[in-house]
Motif scaffolding. Sequence first.
Motif, PDB file in Angstrom:
ATOM      1  N   SER A  84     -12.680   4.316  -1.892  1.00  0.00           N
ATOM      2  CA  SER A  84     -11.550   3.887  -1.063  1.00  0.00           C
ATOM      3  C   SER A  84     -11.398   2.374  -1.125  1.00  0.00           C
ATOM      4  CB  SER A  84     -11.776   4.339   0.392  1.00  0.00           C
ATOM      5  OG  SER A  84     -13.010   3.844   0.858  1.00  0.00           O
ATOM      6  N   GLY A  85     -10.208   1.911  -0.749  1.00  0.00           N
ATOM      7  CA  GLY A  85      -9.921   0.483  -0.748  1.00  0.00           C
ATOM      8  C   GLY A  85     -10.573  -0.207   0.431  1.00  0.00           C
ATOM      9  N   MET A 113      -9.635   8.152  -2.557  1.00  0.00           N
ATOM     10  CA  MET A 113      -8.892   8.436  -1.322  1.00  0.00           C
ATOM     11  C   MET A 113      -7.477   7.900  -1.482  1.00  0.00           C
ATOM     12  SD  MET A 113      -9.443   7.135   2.606  1.00  0.00           S
ATOM     13  CE  MET A 113     -10.683   8.284   3.107  1.00  0.00           C
ATOM     14  N   ASN A 133      -3.982   7.698   0.644  1.00  0.00           N
ATOM     15  CA  ASN A 133      -3.324   7.905   1.930  1.00  0.00           C
ATOM     16  C   ASN A 133      -4.148   8.823   2.828  1.00  0.00           C
ATOM     17  OD1 ASN A 133      -1.125   6.215   1.173  1.00  0.00           O
ATOM     18  ND2 ASN A 133      -0.488   7.844  -0.209  1.00  0.00           N
TER      19      ASN A 133
HETATM   20  C1  LIG Z   1      -1.611   5.659  -3.875  1.00  0.00           C
HETATM   21  C2  LIG Z   1      -2.850   5.041  -3.301  1.00  0.00           C
HETATM   22  C3  LIG Z   1      -3.197   5.342  -1.980  1.00  0.00           C
HETATM   23  C4  LIG Z   1      -4.347   4.775  -1.439  1.00  0.00           C
HETATM   24  N1  LIG Z   1      -4.684   5.103  -0.158  1.00  0.00           N
HETATM   25  C5  LIG Z   1      -5.808   4.567   0.386  1.00  0.00           C
HETATM   26  C6  LIG Z   1      -6.185   4.871   1.723  1.00  0.00           C
HETATM   27  O1  LIG Z   1      -5.566   5.658   2.425  1.00  0.00           O
HETATM   28  N2  LIG Z   1      -7.269   4.271   2.232  1.00  0.00           N
HETATM   29  C7  LIG Z   1      -8.021   3.395   1.497  1.00  0.00           C
HETATM   30  O2  LIG Z   1      -9.014   2.873   2.009  1.00  0.00           O
HETATM   31  N3  LIG Z   1      -7.716   3.133   0.200  1.00  0.00           N
HETATM   32  C8  LIG Z   1      -6.638   3.691  -0.371  1.00  0.00           C
HETATM   33  N4  LIG Z   1      -6.323   3.428  -1.669  1.00  0.00           N
HETATM   34  C9  LIG Z   1      -7.281   2.662  -2.499  1.00  0.00           C
HETATM   35  C10 LIG Z   1      -8.122   3.594  -3.370  1.00  0.00           C
HETATM   36  O3  LIG Z   1      -8.748   4.597  -2.594  1.00  0.00           O
HETATM   37  C11 LIG Z   1      -9.191   2.805  -4.124  1.00  0.00           C
HETATM   38  O4  LIG Z   1      -8.531   1.930  -5.049  1.00  0.00           O
HETATM   39  C12 LIG Z   1     -10.210   3.646  -4.860  1.00  0.00           C
HETATM   40  O5  LIG Z   1     -11.161   2.795  -5.462  1.00  0.00           O
HETATM   41  C13 LIG Z   1      -9.549   4.541  -5.914  1.00  0.00           C
HETATM   42  O6  LIG Z   1     -10.519   5.305  -6.600  1.00  0.00           O
HETATM   43  P1  LIG Z   1     -10.864   4.974  -8.127  1.00  0.00           P
HETATM   44  O7  LIG Z   1     -11.510   3.593  -8.112  1.00  0.00           O
HETATM   45  O8  LIG Z   1     -11.806   6.018  -8.570  1.00  0.00           O
HETATM   46  O9  LIG Z   1      -9.584   4.966  -8.909  1.00  0.00           O
HETATM   47  C14 LIG Z   1      -5.171   3.936  -2.225  1.00  0.00           C
HETATM   48  C15 LIG Z   1      -4.809   3.664  -3.553  1.00  0.00           C
HETATM   49  C16 LIG Z   1      -3.660   4.200  -4.078  1.00  0.00           C
HETATM   50  C17 LIG Z   1      -3.300   3.897  -5.511  1.00  0.00           C
END
Ligand SMILES: Cc1cc2nc3c(=O)[nH]c(=O)nc-3n(C[C@H](O)[C@H](O)[C@H](O)COP(=O)(O)O)c2cc1C
Length: 242
Positions: free
Chosen positions: A145-146, A96, A98
Motif C-alpha cells: 500500500s501507499g 491495495m 482504493n
Molecule cells: C489505483 C490505485 C489506488 C490506490 N489505492 C490505495 C489505497 O487505497 N491506499 C493506499 O495506501 N495506497 C493505495 N495505492 C498505492 C498502492 O497500494 C501502492 O503503490 C502499492 O505499492 C501497489 O502495489 P505494487 O507495488 O505491488 O504495485 C493505490 C495505487 C493505485 C495505482
Amino acid sequence: MAHVLHLDSSPRGARSHTRRLTREFVDMWRRRHPGDTVSRRDLGMEPPPHITEGWIAAAFCAPEARTPDMHAELSLSEHLVDELLAAGVLVIGVPMYNFAIPAMLKVYIDQIVRIGRTFAFEPEDTVQPYKPLTYGKRAFVIVASGDAGYDPGGPLAELNHVEPYLRTVLGFIGIRDVDFVYVGNDEFGGERLERSLEIARSRVGHLAASRFDPPLLPQPHFSHAPSTAGLDSGARSRDETV
Ligand SMILES: Cc1cc2nc3c(=O)[nH]c(=O)nc-3n(C[C@H](O)[C@H](O)[C@H](O)COP(=O)(O)O)c2cc1C
C-alpha cells in the motif's frame, strides 16, 4: 511435496513491491521445499475477462445440460479452477487499490468461485447450504500500500477491505489457513519504505520456511462469520506502522 500457485495482481513491473516479494517468497519456499513444484499466473499483466451473462447461465446450469457454447464460455474458468485445485500452496501478491483488492484479482476470484467446483450449494440443508469444496490449501498473501498501518491493530486497520474480504471469500471455498504480509509506505518512500520492506522480508523469510502439511480430512463447513485468525488487538502509533 506440494504444488505452489504463484499469483501476482499488480499491473506494475519492476516497481511493484508485491511482485518482488512474491518472487522472493517463492524462491525461498523452493529452497526450503526442494521437491515442490511451482506454476505462475500473472493477473496483473494478463487479467482474466469479466464474467458475462452467458458465463453466469453456463456456470449455474447443471454440467450435463450445458451446450457446447456454454462449455466454451466456461473453458477459461474451468482451467483456472483446475489450476487452483492442483495447488496446495497459494502465494498471492495484492496491491491495495482504493482500500480493496485490484479489479484484476476480483475478476480472477469471480472466475474461480464456482458452484459445483470450489463450493457446493445444497438448498435442502437449511443450516449450512453452502459447503466448501476446496480443501487442504495454505495461502500466503502479500499486500502493498501507499500508506501504512492497514494491518490488524494498525491505525488504518478499519480501512482495510483487502484482508477481511480475502479471508471471507477464500474461507467460503474452504481456504482458511491464510497468512498476510504487509508492506506499506510506497507513497512516502525513503527510510519509511525501507523499514517496511525490511519487516515484510523478515516475515516472508519466516513464513517461507514453515512446513506445509495438508490436512487429511476435509475442513469444517463454511461459517458465515469470517475468520478472525491473525487479527490481534492493540492500536499502534502511526510511525510504528508497516
Ligand atoms: C489505483 C490505485 C489506488 C490506490 N489505492 C490505495 C489505497 O487505497 N491506499 C493506499 O495506501 N495506497 C493505495 N495505492 C498505492 C498502492 O497500494 C501502492 O503503490 C502499492 O505499492 C501497489 O502495489 P505494487 O507495488 O505491488 O504495485 C493505490 C495505487 C493505485 C495505482
